[in-house]
Write an enzyme that holds these catalytic residues in place. Sequence first.
Site, mmCIF file in Angstrom:
data_model
loop_
_atom_site.group_PDB
_atom_site.id
_atom_site.type_symbol
_atom_site.label_atom_id
_atom_site.label_comp_id
_atom_site.label_asym_id
_atom_site.label_seq_id
_atom_site.Cartn_x
_atom_site.Cartn_y
_atom_site.Cartn_z
ATOM 1 N N CYS A 14 27.125 -50.001 18.838
ATOM 2 C CA CYS A 14 27.062 -48.706 19.490
ATOM 3 C C CYS A 14 25.667 -48.134 19.589
ATOM 4 C CB CYS A 14 27.910 -47.734 18.695
ATOM 5 S SG CYS A 14 29.504 -48.394 18.282
ATOM 6 N N GLY A 41 27.066 -48.934 24.722
ATOM 7 C CA GLY A 41 28.497 -48.734 24.529
ATOM 8 C C GLY A 41 29.122 -48.004 25.690
ATOM 9 N N ASN A 115 26.328 -47.196 14.006
ATOM 10 C CA ASN A 115 26.086 -48.451 14.718
ATOM 11 C C ASN A 115 25.883 -49.534 13.678
ATOM 12 O OD1 ASN A 115 23.227 -49.859 16.467
ATOM 13 N ND2 ASN A 115 25.337 -50.508 16.540
ATOM 14 N N GLY A 116 26.729 -50.553 13.724
ATOM 15 C CA GLY A 116 26.611 -51.635 12.758
ATOM 16 C C GLY A 116 27.985 -52.093 12.311
ATOM 17 N N TYR A 258 18.427 -59.327 24.093
ATOM 18 C CA TYR A 258 19.418 -58.907 25.084
ATOM 19 C C TYR A 258 19.835 -57.440 24.994
ATOM 20 C CZ TYR A 258 23.846 -58.273 27.449
ATOM 21 O OH TYR A 258 24.833 -57.783 28.248
HETATM 22 P P1 AMP Z 1 27.840 -66.706 29.014
HETATM 23 O O1 AMP Z 1 28.079 -66.619 30.467
HETATM 24 O O2 AMP Z 1 29.098 -66.487 28.213
HETATM 25 O O3 AMP Z 1 27.092 -67.927 28.576
HETATM 26 O O4 AMP Z 1 26.908 -65.476 28.622
HETATM 27 C C1 AMP Z 1 25.503 -65.529 28.857
HETATM 28 C C2 AMP Z 1 25.080 -64.335 29.598
HETATM 29 O O5 AMP Z 1 25.588 -63.194 28.910
HETATM 30 C C3 AMP Z 1 23.589 -64.132 29.725
HETATM 31 O O6 AMP Z 1 23.325 -63.870 31.085
HETATM 32 C C4 AMP Z 1 23.279 -62.912 28.856
HETATM 33 O O7 AMP Z 1 22.398 -62.051 29.542
HETATM 34 C C5 AMP Z 1 24.603 -62.233 28.650
HETATM 35 N N1 AMP Z 1 24.891 -61.788 27.276
HETATM 36 C C6 AMP Z 1 24.396 -62.240 26.136
HETATM 37 N N2 AMP Z 1 24.955 -61.601 25.083
HETATM 38 C C7 AMP Z 1 25.852 -60.718 25.582
HETATM 39 C C8 AMP Z 1 26.739 -59.750 24.999
HETATM 40 N N3 AMP Z 1 26.778 -59.566 23.679
HETATM 41 N N4 AMP Z 1 27.520 -59.010 25.824
HETATM 42 C C9 AMP Z 1 27.464 -59.191 27.166
HETATM 43 N N5 AMP Z 1 26.632 -60.073 27.773
HETATM 44 C C10 AMP Z 1 25.835 -60.840 26.998
#
Ligand code: AMP
Length: 490
Positions: A14, A41, A115-116, A258
């Site tokens: 969050c 969030g 958050n955590g 990210y």
């Molecule tokens: P995937 O398609 O499942 O391999 O997810 C990789 C993509 O998800 C990359 O483009 C990242 O920018 C994005 N990404 C990485 N971590 C997250 C996350 N926790 N929640 C949503 N998107 C994510």
Amino acid sequence: MPDGRHSEGPTEKCGVVGVSLDDREAARPLYYALYALQHRGQESAGIVTHDGFQQHSHVEMGLVGDAFDEGDLGSLNGETGIGHVRYPTAGSVDSSCAQPFSVSFKSGSLGLSHNGNLVNADEVREELAAKGHAFTSDGDTEVIAHDLARNLLEEDLIRAVKRTMGRIHGSYSLTIMHDDTVLGVRDPEGNRPLCIGEVDGGYMLASESAAIDVLDGEFVRDVKPGELIVLKPDGSGFDSYQLVDQENTAHCFFEHVYFARPDSRIDDNLVYDVRRELGRKLWEESGVDSDVVLPVPDSGRAFASGYAEAAQDEGAGVEFAEGLMKNRYVGRTFIMPTQDARERAVRLKLNPIRDVVEGKTVTVIDDSIVRGTTSTQLVQLLKDVGAEEVHMRIGAPAIIAPCYMGIDMASREELIAAGQDTEDIREEIAADSLSYLSIDAVAEALGESRADLCLGCVTGEYPYDIEGETTDREVARPEIDGAEAGIADD
Ligand code: AMP
């Protein structure tokens, strides 16, 4: 449990804020600050204020812009307050977990934004329940609130917080309101970010400095791991108490890769600079001389510009191009029931520009690969519009294990890199080549030693005792096939 989920309570992924002002209502600055933290969030948003006599609270499911109207903001009286945005997790549409959590105890009123993720919440909850505390949610935050309220019966505020910090374990960045005093606490490992800002008429706390910027405030500094910050209720300053000292920190590197905004400053690093540096290192470690470099928008951009710049510094004729367009209306909350739907969502979300890639060798830069859905789809899409070769370069190490500390990833069996080496993954996503960044490069870009970073998702070794812990996705597994948020945001 309303959503059939686990006994340990949902983890909290969050954004938190807190403000203490003089002669200005807190609600609107809190609302703008939450807007700046919306990426942290989208499931629920809430504000709790205190007017010197009583608490006022408004918490709703949904986005910040939808959760509050003029009337709501007008009824949130008081010059001090805290706010919260909550991350969506698989299967959870549970308003009992929306925050800030607010409650009145014999020891006064408390509001809490978290958050955590605590790793011993169940244990503390059981202990408190045995002493007569009644819980209304299964979240970690209520556990912290009850423990603190209990300690406040016997101790002053500072000692009570210290005692609670000695009892709870895991990652937590908290903004707390005790009557009209706003506090900020960061766990002894400093896993999640929290910073202090000076704004017109007072001071604030926020998960990310971008929230200070939107209020035209000045970034003061990060809250230190194990530190308690008490904002003075008259907005004139803040006091600091270093309550717990720990030899090593466990800063989450994935915040930089990210999760956080590129325009935020976390632990002495501007996220944008870190991403560019990671991109440069990616070129140094595994650069491939292709015709064009394309970022996966939006999060791949800073990586790709650093990568292309490093390539050009070495005289490589690599051109940086925006060859993938993103439909910004396909958001994070897009819920997809099946893998098929997830693939369709990537197609809806990202469209290649044929003229940029046709007949070219292409390097695609993304920040991370989780399940591999995005990469697999992208390689296919680029080949469909005539790319000669597609090379994937990833600005983070391979994610081989889930996050138990507050970032929503996938369960272990969904992670494409769990149990597979890079060549297996390359083959699965059908790229001409694939390289991840090394863990050492991440540590160098952050200017931290490996020992001071939480690298659990890329090493499988966690700085907290996670025995018995489950991620939201793992516990939601039986339902996940039917209702899962599977699309990456950007
Ligand atoms: P995937 O398609 O499942 O391999 O997810 C990789 C993509 O998800 C990359 O483009 C990242 O920018 C994005 N990404 C990485 N971590 C997250 C996350 N926790 N929640 C949503 N998107 C994510």
